[in-house]
Design a protein around this motif. Structure first.
Motif, short mmCIF file in Angstrom:
data_model
loop_
_atom_site.label_atom_id
_atom_site.label_comp_id
_atom_site.label_asym_id
_atom_site.label_seq_id
_atom_site.Cartn_x
_atom_site.Cartn_y
_atom_site.Cartn_z
N ARG A 6 1.71 -1.85 10.11
CA ARG A 6 1.84 -2.21 11.58
C ARG A 6 2.28 -1.20 12.44
N GLU A 7 3.12 -0.46 12.28
CA GLU A 7 3.57 0.54 12.93
C GLU A 7 2.79 1.76 13.17
N LEU A 8 1.96 1.90 12.12
CA LEU A 8 0.91 3.02 11.94
C LEU A 8 -0.36 2.71 12.96
N GLU A 9 -0.64 1.37 12.96
CA GLU A 9 -1.78 0.67 13.54
C GLU A 9 -1.49 0.84 15.25
N ARG A 10 -0.13 0.67 15.45
CA ARG A 10 0.24 0.84 16.87
C ARG A 10 0.40 2.14 17.24
N HIS A 11 0.69 2.99 16.46
CA HIS A 11 0.85 4.46 17.19
C HIS A 11 -0.66 5.10 17.08
N ARG A 24 -8.45 5.83 13.96
CA ARG A 24 -8.46 4.84 13.09
C ARG A 24 -9.31 4.87 12.19
N HIS A 25 -10.40 5.57 12.25
CA HIS A 25 -11.32 5.54 11.19
C HIS A 25 -10.72 5.99 9.60
N LEU A 26 -10.30 6.93 9.48
CA LEU A 26 -9.44 7.28 8.19
C LEU A 26 -8.37 6.33 7.83
N LEU A 27 -7.80 5.83 8.74
CA LEU A 27 -6.49 5.15 8.46
C LEU A 27 -6.98 3.60 7.80
N HIS A 28 -8.22 3.16 8.51
CA HIS A 28 -8.70 1.75 8.00
C HIS A 28 -9.53 2.20 6.75
N ALA A 29 -9.87 3.30 6.70
CA ALA A 29 -11.04 3.58 5.35
C ALA A 29 -10.07 3.16 4.08
N GLY A 30 -8.79 3.59 4.18
CA GLY A 30 -7.95 3.34 2.74
C GLY A 30 -6.88 4.15 2.56
N GLY A 31 -6.89 4.70 1.43
CA GLY A 31 -5.74 5.59 1.30
C GLY A 31 -4.73 5.19 0.45
N LYS A 106 0.62 12.67 17.78
CA LYS A 106 1.15 11.25 17.64
C LYS A 106 2.55 11.38 16.72
N SER A 107 2.15 12.27 15.70
CA SER A 107 3.32 12.36 14.67
C SER A 107 4.50 13.01 15.05
N SER A 108 4.08 14.33 16.05
CA SER A 108 5.04 15.02 16.44
C SER A 108 6.15 13.96 17.67
N GLU A 109 5.43 13.18 18.61
CA GLU A 109 5.81 12.41 19.07
C GLU A 109 6.94 11.52 18.77
N LEU A 110 6.58 10.94 17.54
CA LEU A 110 7.47 10.02 16.85
C LEU A 110 8.36 10.90 16.05
N THR A 111 8.27 11.93 15.66
CA THR A 111 9.42 12.93 14.96
C THR A 111 10.64 13.08 15.93
N ALA A 112 10.35 13.25 17.27
CA ALA A 112 11.13 13.43 18.23
C ALA A 112 12.08 12.36 18.34
N GLU A 113 11.66 11.22 18.07
CA GLU A 113 12.66 9.86 18.03
C GLU A 113 13.79 10.13 16.90
N LEU A 114 13.52 11.01 15.68
CA LEU A 114 14.31 11.21 14.72
C LEU A 114 15.27 12.18 14.97
N GLY A 115 15.01 13.03 16.12
CA GLY A 115 16.09 13.88 16.41
C GLY A 115 15.66 15.48 16.06
N ALA A 116 16.69 16.18 16.69
CA ALA A 116 16.02 17.80 16.40
C ALA A 116 16.13 18.29 15.02
N ASP A 117 16.89 17.79 13.98
CA ASP A 117 16.83 18.17 12.88
C ASP A 117 15.54 17.73 12.17
N ALA A 118 15.05 16.59 12.41
CA ALA A 118 13.74 16.23 12.07
C ALA A 118 12.68 16.89 12.67
#
Ligand code: FPP
Ligand code: MG
Ligand code: MG
Length: 310
Positions: A6-11, A24-31, A106-118
């Motif tokens: 759900r979170e992946l879809e939102r981001h 979303r093309h490859l996100l929805h394709a599977g994996g 998008k991934s980097s933005e989200l990493t910032a929420e985890l703090g400087a070490d992340a």
């Protein structure tokens, strides 16, 4: 995993419909969601396994991986991914590259929420991913062992992010430092084994199983463990295969012949044995964990890498 999904879809949402569709093309394709699954499993070793940070970290690694696939398919000129058209085939290289950049942002933005070490870990992981991928495009130095060069490529382009997945899981669930270190080392080895099993499947399986075009590495001249092991042969019966491995395999007939010979070559079994050995090595690192369902799950996770068929 449902929450991660759900979170992946939102981001994975852009300001425009076009960007959202491409991203979303490859996100929805599977994996297989191998990396976020490892984050969640590793998190079970700590007291805060269900924390929001764990879910965020799981999204970070999948988004980074997804981004790298858009770029990888451009580099490998791959037409199929996850059973769907690759982004470069569906749109073009420009769209694929920029969509990869978008997902990495998008991934980097989200990493910032985890703090400087992340953020630091994420940056170091990205450096390793990129260096591994660049090393793959250059031949090893004249005095270097091609096999060692290849294993360094694999560790960079795949071991790095899978090690980080295990590390993030342990870290954001509050696991002890020694568990975090053991799991990062476990992830690194499992990640390398995963890439090598992927390369074996690229030769052995058909596209219904893998969702990719078989023999892509061979066609593009990307070295893999079975090819490097076969190249070591001095058996006269291998002369034709060795000749083909140096030929231009973008030719369909030559490519099919090389693929057939390689599939039947003992190097395939040797490469599979290498993967099984790495899985054992990874599992030995789990002895820092108490016996129980979490350790068993991580043990089984390493086994899956050694026995996967897709
Ligand atoms: C797949 O390998 C590729 C990788 C595991 C790493 C790719 C890394 C980059 C493109 C650099 C980082 C870029 C970003 C935006 C994070 P493969 O081609 O052997 O596997 P395949 O069979 O799945 O194509
Ligand atoms: Mg590829
Ligand atoms: Mg590649």
């Amino acid at each position: 995993m449902a929450e991660v999904e759900r979170e992946l879809e939102r981001h994975v949402t852009g300001r425009t419909e076009y960007v959202t569709t491409a991203a979303r093309h490859l996100l929805h394709a599977g994996g297989k969601r191998f990396r976020p699954l490892l984050v969640l499993l590793a998190a079970e070793t700590g007291p805060d396994a269900a924390s929001d940070d764990v879910v965020t970290a799981a999204c970070v690694v999948e988004l980074t991986h997804l981004a790298s696939l858009y770029h990888d398919d451009v580099m490998d000129e791959a037409a199929l991914r996850r059973g769907a058209d690759s982004a470069n085939a569906r749109w073009d290289n420009h769209v694929a590259i920029l969509t990869g950049d978008f997902l990495f942002s998008k991934s980097s933005e989200l990493t910032a929420e985890l703090g400087a070490d992340a953020v630091r870990i994420q940056a170091q992981t990205f450096t390793r991913l990129v260096e591994g991928q660049i090393m793959e495009t250059v031949a090893p130095a004249a005095d270097a062992d091609p096999l060692e060069h290849h294993l360094a490529v694999v560790a960079g382009k795949t071991g790095s992010l899978i090690a980080t997945s295990a590390l993030y899981g342990a870290r954001f669930a509050g696991a002890p430092r020694e568990v975090e270190e053991a799991l990062a080392a476990y992830g690194e080895i499992v990640g390398c084994a995963f890439q090598i099993s992927d390369d074996i499947l690229d030769i052995a399986s058909d596209s219904d199983e893998s969702g990719k075009t078989p023999g892509t590495d061979l066609r593009e001249g990307v070295p893999t463990l079975p090819v490097l092991l076969a190249r070591r042969s001095s058996d006269p019966a291998d002369a034709r295969l060795l000749e083909l491995l140096d030929a231009d395999l973008t030719d369909d007939a030559l490519h099919a012949e090389a693929l057939g010979l390689l599939r039947a070559h003992p190097a395939m079994a040797e490469a599979r044995a290498y993967v099984v050995d790495r899985a054992h090595e990874a599992k030995a690192l789990l002895k820092v964990l108490p016996e129980g369902p979490v350790r068993e799950a991580l043990d089984a996770f390493a086994d899956v890498v050694a026995t996967r068929t897709a």
